[in-house]
Design a protein around this motif. Structure first.
Motif, PDB file in Angstrom:
ATOM      1  N   LEU A  75      32.595 -10.689 -50.784  1.00 23.62           N
ATOM      2  CA  LEU A  75      34.163 -10.502 -51.654  1.00 23.62           C
ATOM      3  C   LEU A  75      34.656 -12.002 -51.809  1.00 23.62           C
ATOM      4  CD1 LEU A  75      35.220  -7.353 -49.890  1.00 23.62           C
ATOM      5  CD2 LEU A  75      34.429  -7.618 -52.250  1.00 23.62           C
ATOM      6  N   ARG A  76      34.040 -12.929 -51.314  1.00 25.36           N
ATOM      7  CA  ARG A  76      34.614 -14.108 -50.893  1.00 25.36           C
ATOM      8  C   ARG A  76      35.218 -14.756 -52.325  1.00 25.36           C
ATOM      9  NH1 ARG A  76      32.435 -19.297 -47.397  1.00 25.36           N
ATOM     10  NH2 ARG A  76      34.324 -20.763 -48.031  1.00 25.36           N
ATOM     11  N   GLU A  77      34.517 -14.875 -53.239  1.00 27.74           N
ATOM     12  CA  GLU A  77      34.952 -15.342 -54.638  1.00 27.74           C
ATOM     13  C   GLU A  77      36.351 -14.719 -55.211  1.00 27.74           C
ATOM     14  OE1 GLU A  77      32.982 -15.298 -58.941  1.00 27.74           O
ATOM     15  OE2 GLU A  77      31.640 -16.258 -57.346  1.00 27.74           O
ATOM     16  N   THR A  78      36.281 -13.214 -55.196  1.00 29.41           N
ATOM     17  CA  THR A  78      37.418 -12.499 -55.419  1.00 29.41           C
ATOM     18  C   THR A  78      38.667 -12.844 -54.427  1.00 29.41           C
ATOM     19  OG1 THR A  78      36.035 -10.686 -56.303  1.00 29.41           O
ATOM     20  CG2 THR A  78      38.363 -10.102 -55.757  1.00 29.41           C
ATOM     21  N   ILE A  79      38.489 -12.793 -53.048  1.00 32.84           N
ATOM     22  CA  ILE A  79      39.381 -13.147 -52.159  1.00 32.84           C
ATOM     23  C   ILE A  79      39.942 -14.613 -52.507  1.00 32.84           C
ATOM     24  CG2 ILE A  79      39.995 -13.575 -49.930  1.00 32.84           C
ATOM     25  CD1 ILE A  79      37.922 -11.532 -49.026  1.00 32.84           C
ATOM     26  N   GLU A  80      39.035 -15.454 -52.788  1.00 32.06           N
ATOM     27  CA  GLU A  80      39.612 -16.861 -53.142  1.00 32.06           C
ATOM     28  C   GLU A  80      40.361 -17.022 -54.177  1.00 32.06           C
ATOM     29  OE1 GLU A  80      35.971 -19.293 -52.459  1.00 32.06           O
ATOM     30  OE2 GLU A  80      36.485 -19.473 -50.584  1.00 32.06           O
ATOM     31  N   ARG A  81      39.990 -16.352 -55.296  1.00 30.81           N
ATOM     32  CA  ARG A  81      40.561 -16.345 -56.481  1.00 30.81           C
ATOM     33  C   ARG A  81      42.092 -15.673 -56.363  1.00 30.81           C
ATOM     34  NH1 ARG A  81      41.704 -12.574 -59.643  1.00 30.81           N
ATOM     35  NH2 ARG A  81      40.211 -11.065 -59.075  1.00 30.81           N
ATOM     36  N   ILE A  82      42.279 -14.609 -55.640  1.00 30.11           N
ATOM     37  CA  ILE A  82      43.606 -13.890 -55.600  1.00 30.11           C
ATOM     38  C   ILE A  82      44.468 -14.912 -54.524  1.00 30.11           C
ATOM     39  CG2 ILE A  82      44.772 -12.195 -54.176  1.00 30.11           C
ATOM     40  CD1 ILE A  82      42.416 -10.368 -54.899  1.00 30.11           C
ATOM     41  N   ALA A  83      43.806 -15.453 -53.458  1.00 30.73           N
ATOM     42  CA  ALA A  83      44.684 -16.405 -52.667  1.00 30.73           C
ATOM     43  C   ALA A  83      45.096 -17.525 -53.655  1.00 30.73           C
ATOM     44  CB  ALA A  83      43.682 -17.081 -51.492  1.00 30.73           C
ATOM     45  N   SER A  84      44.146 -18.120 -54.374  1.00 28.68           N
ATOM     46  CA  SER A  84      44.579 -19.433 -55.433  1.00 28.68           C
ATOM     47  C   SER A  84      45.571 -19.076 -56.107  1.00 28.68           C
ATOM     48  CB  SER A  84      43.250 -19.932 -56.092  1.00 28.68           C
ATOM     49  OG  SER A  84      43.474 -21.039 -56.851  1.00 28.68           O
ATOM     50  N   ASP A  85      45.674 -17.814 -56.833  1.00 30.41           N
ATOM     51  CA  ASP A  85      46.560 -17.534 -57.800  1.00 30.41           C
ATOM     52  C   ASP A  85      47.918 -17.502 -57.062  1.00 30.41           C
ATOM     53  OD1 ASP A  85      44.870 -17.340 -59.788  1.00 30.41           O
ATOM     54  OD2 ASP A  85      44.515 -15.026 -59.854  1.00 30.41           O
TER      55      ASP A  85
ATOM     56  N   VAL B 285      50.076 -18.007 -47.309  1.00 29.23           N
ATOM     57  CA  VAL B 285      49.811 -17.222 -48.674  1.00 29.23           C
ATOM     58  C   VAL B 285      49.201 -16.033 -47.711  1.00 29.23           C
ATOM     59  CG1 VAL B 285      48.080 -16.684 -50.434  1.00 29.23           C
ATOM     60  CG2 VAL B 285      49.450 -18.945 -50.101  1.00 29.23           C
ATOM     61  N   ARG B 286      49.545 -14.985 -48.206  1.00 26.58           N
ATOM     62  CA  ARG B 286      49.042 -13.475 -47.457  1.00 26.58           C
ATOM     63  C   ARG B 286      48.737 -12.686 -48.584  1.00 26.58           C
ATOM     64  NH1 ARG B 286      53.682 -14.749 -43.901  1.00 26.58           N
ATOM     65  NH2 ARG B 286      52.810 -14.961 -41.790  1.00 26.58           N
ATOM     66  N   ILE B 287      47.702 -11.961 -48.499  1.00 30.40           N
ATOM     67  CA  ILE B 287      47.238 -11.056 -49.452  1.00 30.40           C
ATOM     68  C   ILE B 287      47.200  -9.636 -49.030  1.00 30.40           C
ATOM     69  CG2 ILE B 287      45.225 -10.284 -50.760  1.00 30.40           C
ATOM     70  CD1 ILE B 287      44.135 -12.976 -50.396  1.00 30.40           C
ATOM     71  N   PHE B 288      47.904  -8.823 -49.707  1.00 36.70           N
ATOM     72  CA  PHE B 288      48.359  -7.470 -49.692  1.00 36.70           C
ATOM     73  C   PHE B 288      47.589  -6.344 -50.805  1.00 36.70           C
ATOM     74  CE2 PHE B 288      51.892  -9.881 -47.825  1.00 36.70           C
ATOM     75  CZ  PHE B 288      51.888  -9.387 -46.491  1.00 36.70           C
ATOM     76  N   MET B 289      47.800  -5.286 -50.228  1.00 36.61           N
ATOM     77  CA  MET B 289      47.331  -4.390 -50.970  1.00 36.61           C
ATOM     78  C   MET B 289      47.566  -4.382 -52.454  1.00 36.61           C
ATOM     79  SD  MET B 289      45.032  -2.646 -49.536  1.00 36.61           S
ATOM     80  CE  MET B 289      44.673  -1.281 -50.732  1.00 36.61           C
ATOM     81  N   ARG B 290      49.039  -4.696 -52.654  1.00 33.91           N
ATOM     82  CA  ARG B 290      49.425  -4.841 -54.152  1.00 33.91           C
ATOM     83  C   ARG B 290      48.830  -6.129 -54.811  1.00 33.91           C
ATOM     84  NH1 ARG B 290      53.786  -6.645 -50.897  1.00 33.91           N
ATOM     85  NH2 ARG B 290      54.170  -8.953 -51.019  1.00 33.91           N
ATOM     86  N   HIS B 291      48.231  -6.908 -54.154  1.00 32.66           N
ATOM     87  CA  HIS B 291      47.562  -8.004 -54.898  1.00 32.66           C
ATOM     88  C   HIS B 291      46.164  -7.793 -55.612  1.00 32.66           C
ATOM     89  CE1 HIS B 291      50.501 -10.229 -52.125  1.00 32.66           C
ATOM     90  NE2 HIS B 291      50.846 -10.496 -53.415  1.00 32.66           N
ATOM     91  N   LEU B 292      45.750  -6.727 -54.984  1.00 30.00           N
ATOM     92  CA  LEU B 292      44.202  -6.242 -55.668  1.00 30.00           C
ATOM     93  C   LEU B 292      44.296  -5.988 -56.925  1.00 30.00           C
ATOM     94  CD1 LEU B 292      43.113  -4.581 -52.237  1.00 30.00           C
ATOM     95  CD2 LEU B 292      43.052  -6.870 -52.798  1.00 30.00           C
ATOM     96  N   GLY B 293      44.983  -5.430 -57.526  1.00 26.05           N
ATOM     97  CA  GLY B 293      44.859  -4.952 -58.915  1.00 26.05           C
ATOM     98  C   GLY B 293      45.040  -6.067 -59.935  1.00 26.05           C
ATOM     99  N   ARG B 294      45.013  -7.562 -59.353  1.00 21.93           N
ATOM    100  CA  ARG B 294      45.116  -8.663 -60.239  1.00 21.93           C
ATOM    101  C   ARG B 294      43.887  -8.932 -60.966  1.00 21.93           C
ATOM    102  NH1 ARG B 294      48.665 -13.367 -58.752  1.00 21.93           N
ATOM    103  NH2 ARG B 294      50.570 -12.049 -58.103  1.00 21.93           N
TER     104      ARG B 294
END
Length: 54
Positions: A22-32, A45-54
């Motif tokens: 999942l690294r590519e997806t996680i890094e894209r979300i974190a970068s955004d 930067v913290r990734i929460f469930m609400r960010h997964l729909g991006r």
């Protein structure tokens, strides 16, 4: 990561492999999120469930 992968109850021994898949997806979300974040020392930067729909 389970939610992102569409899984549930991944064993802790399998977390590294799960992250790598999942690294590519996680890094894209974190970068955004970083690009949208306020700029001040100590901001994290913290990734929460609400960010997964991006």
């Amino acid at each position: 990561m389970d939610e992102l992968a569409g899984m549930q109850g991944t064993e802790s021994s399998a977390r590294q492999a799960q992250f790598l898949s999942l690294r590519e997806t996680i890094e894209r979300i974190a970068s955004d999120l970083y690009d949208e974040a306020p700029r001040f020392p100590g901001y994290v930067v913290r990734i929460f469930m609400r960010h997964l729909g991006r």
